[in-house]
Design a protein around this motif. Structure first.
Motif, short mmCIF file in Angstrom:
data_model
loop_
_atom_site.label_atom_id
_atom_site.label_comp_id
_atom_site.label_asym_id
_atom_site.label_seq_id
_atom_site.Cartn_x
_atom_site.Cartn_y
_atom_site.Cartn_z
N MET A 1 -11.70 18.51 -3.54
CA MET A 1 -11.44 17.08 -3.55
C MET A 1 -11.49 16.57 -2.11
O MET A 1 -10.78 17.08 -1.25
N TRP A 2 -12.33 15.59 -1.86
CA TRP A 2 -12.46 15.02 -0.53
C TRP A 2 -11.34 14.04 -0.26
O TRP A 2 -10.99 13.23 -1.11
N ARG A 3 -10.80 14.10 0.95
CA ARG A 3 -9.76 13.16 1.39
C ARG A 3 -10.47 11.95 1.99
O ARG A 3 -11.21 12.09 2.95
N ILE A 4 -10.18 10.78 1.42
CA ILE A 4 -10.90 9.56 1.79
C ILE A 4 -9.95 8.53 2.38
O ILE A 4 -8.83 8.35 1.90
N GLY A 5 -10.44 7.83 3.41
CA GLY A 5 -9.72 6.69 3.96
C GLY A 5 -10.57 5.44 3.75
O GLY A 5 -11.79 5.47 3.92
N ILE A 6 -9.92 4.36 3.34
CA ILE A 6 -10.60 3.07 3.19
C ILE A 6 -9.98 2.11 4.18
O ILE A 6 -8.76 1.93 4.22
N LEU A 7 -10.83 1.51 5.00
CA LEU A 7 -10.38 0.54 5.99
C LEU A 7 -11.14 -0.76 5.79
O LEU A 7 -12.36 -0.80 5.91
N THR A 8 -10.40 -1.81 5.46
CA THR A 8 -11.00 -3.12 5.28
C THR A 8 -10.70 -3.97 6.51
O THR A 8 -9.54 -4.11 6.90
N ALA A 9 -11.76 -4.52 7.11
CA ALA A 9 -11.62 -5.41 8.26
C ALA A 9 -11.80 -6.84 7.77
O ALA A 9 -12.91 -7.22 7.38
N SER A 10 -10.71 -7.58 7.77
CA SER A 10 -10.76 -8.96 7.27
C SER A 10 -9.56 -9.73 7.80
O SER A 10 -8.42 -9.36 7.52
N ASP A 11 -9.83 -10.78 8.55
CA ASP A 11 -8.73 -11.62 9.03
C ASP A 11 -7.94 -12.19 7.86
O ASP A 11 -6.71 -12.11 7.83
N LYS A 12 -8.63 -12.77 6.88
CA LYS A 12 -7.94 -13.37 5.73
C LYS A 12 -7.23 -12.31 4.90
O LYS A 12 -6.12 -12.54 4.41
N GLY A 13 -7.85 -11.16 4.73
CA GLY A 13 -7.21 -10.08 3.99
C GLY A 13 -5.95 -9.59 4.67
O GLY A 13 -4.92 -9.34 4.03
N ALA A 14 -6.01 -9.46 5.99
CA ALA A 14 -4.84 -8.99 6.75
C ALA A 14 -3.68 -9.98 6.68
O ALA A 14 -2.52 -9.59 6.73
N ARG A 15 -4.01 -11.26 6.54
CA ARG A 15 -2.97 -12.29 6.43
C ARG A 15 -2.51 -12.50 4.99
O ARG A 15 -1.65 -13.33 4.72
N GLY A 16 -3.10 -11.76 4.05
CA GLY A 16 -2.72 -11.90 2.65
C GLY A 16 -3.32 -13.11 1.96
O GLY A 16 -2.88 -13.50 0.88
N GLU A 17 -4.34 -13.69 2.56
CA GLU A 17 -4.98 -14.89 2.00
C GLU A 17 -6.17 -14.56 1.10
O GLU A 17 -6.73 -15.46 0.49
N ARG A 18 -6.58 -13.31 1.05
CA ARG A 18 -7.74 -12.91 0.25
C ARG A 18 -7.49 -11.52 -0.33
O ARG A 18 -7.05 -10.62 0.37
N GLU A 19 -7.79 -11.38 -1.62
CA GLU A 19 -7.69 -10.08 -2.28
C GLU A 19 -8.80 -9.18 -1.75
O GLU A 19 -9.93 -9.62 -1.54
#
Length: 161
Positions: A1-19
């Motif tokens: 089983m591969w260990r995976i990291g997901i990193l989303t770069a999003s100003d709106k996402g980081a502020r909780g304004e976008r899913e």
């Protein structure tokens, strides 16, 4: 089983304004390749925050694969490729080329994607676009080689015949 990291770069996402629908698209894709998400984070489009997360996922959490989403376009705050280049030791240009080529078959705008792929230690890092549709298209393009790439990177793949 591969260990995976997901990193989303999003100003709106980081502020909780976008899913984070692109991060969810990555999650849905990982089961068939035997991936388990062990790290997930949404950060602003800030080079230092992106770099810090990539380093932490790779060096501390020891993930095998980091898939980023967002920040690969032409907007002034699209800095994911630059942040990725700052932390990788070697690029894997064929992955990014294959994703762009596959996406170009669907839309001419794919040529504007600046995503990169590379290696930090024993972690493969791949930048994906920010839209869920583009994420799925790009992952479909590279999924046939992901296990082989990760096995080779870990030294667990045998000789090539």
């Amino acid at each position: 089983m591969w260990r995976i990291g997901i990193l989303t770069a999003s100003d709106k996402g980081a502020r909780g304004e976008r899913e984070d629908r692109s991060g969810q698209a990555i999650r849905e894709f990982l089961s068939p390749i035997g991936g388990q998400v062990v790290c997930y984070e949404v950060v602003s489009d800030d080079p230092a925050r992106i770099r810090d997360a990539l380093i932490r996922f790779s060096d501390r959490e020891k993930v095998d694969l980091i898939l980023t989403t967002g920040g690969t376009g032409l907007a002034p705050r699209d800095v994911t490729p630059e942040a990725t280049r700052a932390v990788i030791r070697r690029e894997v240009p064929g992955i990014a080329e294959a994703m762009r080529l596959a996406s170009l078959e669907k839309t001419k705008f794919a040529m504007l994607s600046r995503g990169v792929a590379g290696i930090r230690g024993s972690t493969l890092i791949i930048n994906l676009p920010g839209s869920p549709k583009a994420v799925r298209e790009c992952l479909e393009a590279v999924s046939p080689v992901l296990s082989h790439a990760l096995e080779t990177l870990k030294g667990t793949f045998g000789d090539h015949d």
